[in-house]
Each structure stands twice: as C-alpha cells, then as structure tokens.
Design a protein around this motif. Structure first.
Motif, mmCIF file in Angstrom:
data_model
loop_
_atom_site.group_PDB
_atom_site.id
_atom_site.type_symbol
_atom_site.label_atom_id
_atom_site.label_comp_id
_atom_site.label_asym_id
_atom_site.label_seq_id
_atom_site.Cartn_x
_atom_site.Cartn_y
_atom_site.Cartn_z
ATOM 1 N N LEU A 114 84.155 31.969 -27.177
ATOM 2 C CA LEU A 114 84.548 32.272 -25.793
ATOM 3 C C LEU A 114 85.658 31.825 -25.533
ATOM 4 N N PRO A 115 86.641 32.361 -24.363
ATOM 5 C CA PRO A 115 88.022 31.840 -24.074
ATOM 6 C C PRO A 115 87.704 30.280 -23.801
ATOM 7 N N PRO A 116 88.729 29.589 -24.055
ATOM 8 C CA PRO A 116 88.564 28.064 -24.268
ATOM 9 C C PRO A 116 88.507 27.483 -22.780
ATOM 10 N N ASP A 117 88.933 28.588 -21.565
ATOM 11 C CA ASP A 117 88.866 27.930 -20.387
ATOM 12 C C ASP A 117 87.440 28.196 -19.591
ATOM 13 N N MET A 118 86.339 28.518 -20.402
ATOM 14 C CA MET A 118 85.259 28.695 -19.993
ATOM 15 C C MET A 118 84.228 27.674 -20.298
ATOM 16 N N GLY A 119 83.413 27.419 -19.333
ATOM 17 C CA GLY A 119 82.304 26.150 -19.336
ATOM 18 C C GLY A 119 80.955 26.713 -18.852
#
Lengths: 173, 168
Positions: A114-119
């Motif tokens: 997933l994109p690294p900016d997703m939590g």
C-alpha cells in the motif's frame, strides 16, 4: 482480462437423449459441465458463447452405451496476467492488507504494497491515507496491479499492489 | 519445466487430486514467463484468441441471461454457474462505455485506429477498460505502451480523447 477462446470437451450422452433434440441437449450438458469451471491456463470459464458447427458425430462407448461427442466451443473466459492493471472491488480489510475481487478472481494486497502514507484504522476496518483522501474499505473500487499469480488445481490466486502512481481507489460502481 | 508437447495446460476434471495438482504446478511454471507489461500472454496470445473489452463481456453475459429466461427455466443461472453473478456484477460495475451502439463503434473505429498505430489487442482493451485520462497515466497503467518508439504521447492523447466520446 476477458477473452474469447476455443476450447474442447468430450460430452457423454445417454441413449435416452438420442432424439431430435440431441443438439439442444448437448449444448445444455456442455454448459452445465463447463460454465463456472476453471480451465487451467485459459483461466475461468465464465460462459459458453456457442458450439462450433458442424457438431461432430458421437462415438458409442461400448461399455456404457453412452455416445461420446468431442465438442468444440467458444468460451468467454477471465484470465488475469502478472503485470496487468485492473479494477477490483474490496471484499475484506485487515491489518495485513486487503482482499479484493475482480469477477471470479480474488486478489490479496499486502499492507507492504500500500502507499506508505496509508494507515490501518481498526475501528472502521479500513486503510486510510494520512490526508484522509483515500479510503480502502469494503466495497470500494480499487485499481491494482497484479504482481503474482498462482495457478492451483481449481483456481487462480493472485497478489497485487496499489503502491504505484495511478493505482488505488477509483470511480466505478 | 513445461513439457513441449503439453496440451495447453488443460486440467482434466477426471484426474485424481495429486495429478491435478502437479498439472497445476506445471501450469504455474509455464506461466512464470508471462507478463502483461511485456505483452507475454502465453497461450492467450494467438490468432484464435480474441481479447474482449469489459463492455463486450457485459453484453455477452446479458444476452446469456436473457436467453436463459426466455427458455423459461425455473432456476436462475447463478444456481448452475457460480461464476456468472460475480462476472456480471463486475462487468456492470466497471463497464465504462455508454451503451451498445457505442461499444460497436469503439470496436470498429477506435480499435481499427489503434491497431493501425501498432497497438496490441490487449493494449486496446486495457485502454478502454481503464480509460486513462492522459498519455502519462496510460503508459503508467499499461506499461507495454512505454516500449521504445511504440506510440507518441501526442498520438496517444488524441486516441484517448476519441475514446472519451464513447465514455459514460
């Protein structure tokens, strides 16, 4: 990706169906046997489009009395490829990533892809981007790239990624 | 390693589990070479195989359902074909072409123009299925378009603009 392919199947017909409706019975039986099945390298057989004519003669199997017809037919199949980008519908979200469906195909996207900016939001059971704009939750439309494919006896399973540009949630549905 | 005399990876339903599994393993091995990004499509890359747009698959599925109902069956197709409804829902959801007439027009004019420009049938279907907004997006999601000298961004942009006239 959907394809039209020519496939073959040997259909066994019982003597009680050796009548004027034999062609219809053959078509029905073929559909029952192959529609919804998995055809290995050709992917998932979604439906029979038509039988190739002329329909070959059946050969009697002396042990059973059935006639065996080597039918050729055109099938609509769904066959994914590694490297293919396609749209999918999110089915299940966990802290490890999410599962999505593209027609008959199930794809797993690991949280590493997933994109690294997703939590992960455990409460809402979804993955959310830091700016809140992207939400991967059940029933979302997600464009993903297929990274790996495994052809098993009765199905194909796939892994994917939404890490690159232009992947992730999209309009659709 | 795939047996050169392999019959295209068909897995006979009559095979016992272990043999079917090993047939599947050899099918997996053979597919290791496949890569849509390089247009290596294995057995699907042949004159006898047609690549379909989601919109076309949708039309075929709808017709199948209509025919089934006309025959007056008491059961729905889903009962005998577990893949029908997932495929139908998928196609309905992601069909980006306006209507049947538009689908035919895409096949006739857009497809013809794209093929003249040297695009592979798989790439044409991808363009229609994914409807990228511009050449940059198109080349990102259809990596085979990035091949050296394959298609100019300006030409690709004009193709995409033509495609939007058919979009919903």
């Amino acid at each position: 990706m959907f394809f039209l392919v020519d496939l073959e199947r040997r259909i066994h017909m019982p003597p009680r169906q050796f009548n004027a409706k034999l062609t219809d019975s053959l078509t029905q039986r073929l559909m029952q046997e192959v529609e919804g099945s998995f055809a290995g390298r050709h992917g998932f057989v979604v439906m029979v489009v038509h039988l190739h004519e002329p329909i070959p003669h059946g050969e009697l199997d002396h042990t059973t009395g059935f006639a065996v017809f080597p039918l050729k037919y055109k099938a609509l199949v769904f066959r994914p490829f590694k490297g293919e980008v396609l749209d999918s519908v999110v089915d299940k979200v966990t802290q490890h990533g999410f599962f999505a469906d593209a027609g008959p195909l199930k794809i797993f996207v690991s949280h590493h892809l997933l994109p690294p900016d997703m939590g992960y939001d455990a409460q809402a059971e979804c993955w959310r981007s830091v700016d809140g704009n992207d939400l991967i939750a059940k029933d979302a439309s997600v464009r993903l790239r297929i990274l790996g494919l495994k052809i098993e006896a009765t199905e194909i399973s796939a892994t994917g990624s939404v890490r690159d540009d232009y992947l992730g949630t999209v309009d659709g549905g | 390693m795939a047996n050169p005399t392999d019959d295209h990876g068909e897995i006979p339903s009559s095979l016992p589990g272990a043999v079917a599994a090993s047939a599947a393993a050899s099918a997996t091995a053979a597919t290791r070479d496949e890569d849509a990004a390089c247009l290596r499509l294995g057995v699907m890359d042949s004159d006898k195989v047609e690549v379909l747009m989601i919109a076309e698959a949708a039309a075929l599925l709808a017709k199948r359902e209509a025919d089934h109902q006309k025959l007056g069956h008491t059961y729905s197709l889903d009962v005998v074909n577990g893949l029908f409804r997932p495929a139908m829902n998928y196609c309905t959801r992601f069909d980006r072409i306006q209507n049947k007439t538009a689908v035919l027009a895409v096949r006739e004019s857009f497809d013809a123009r794209a093929s003249e420009l040297g695009l592979h049938a798989f790439e044409v279907a991808q363009l229609v299925n994914l409807m990228p907004a511009d050449a940059e997006e198109a080349k990102a999601v259809i990596p085979s378009l990035r091949e050296e000298g394959k298609i100019d961004n300006d030409v690709l942009n004009s193709l995409l603009m033509e495609l939007t006239t058919f979009a919903k």
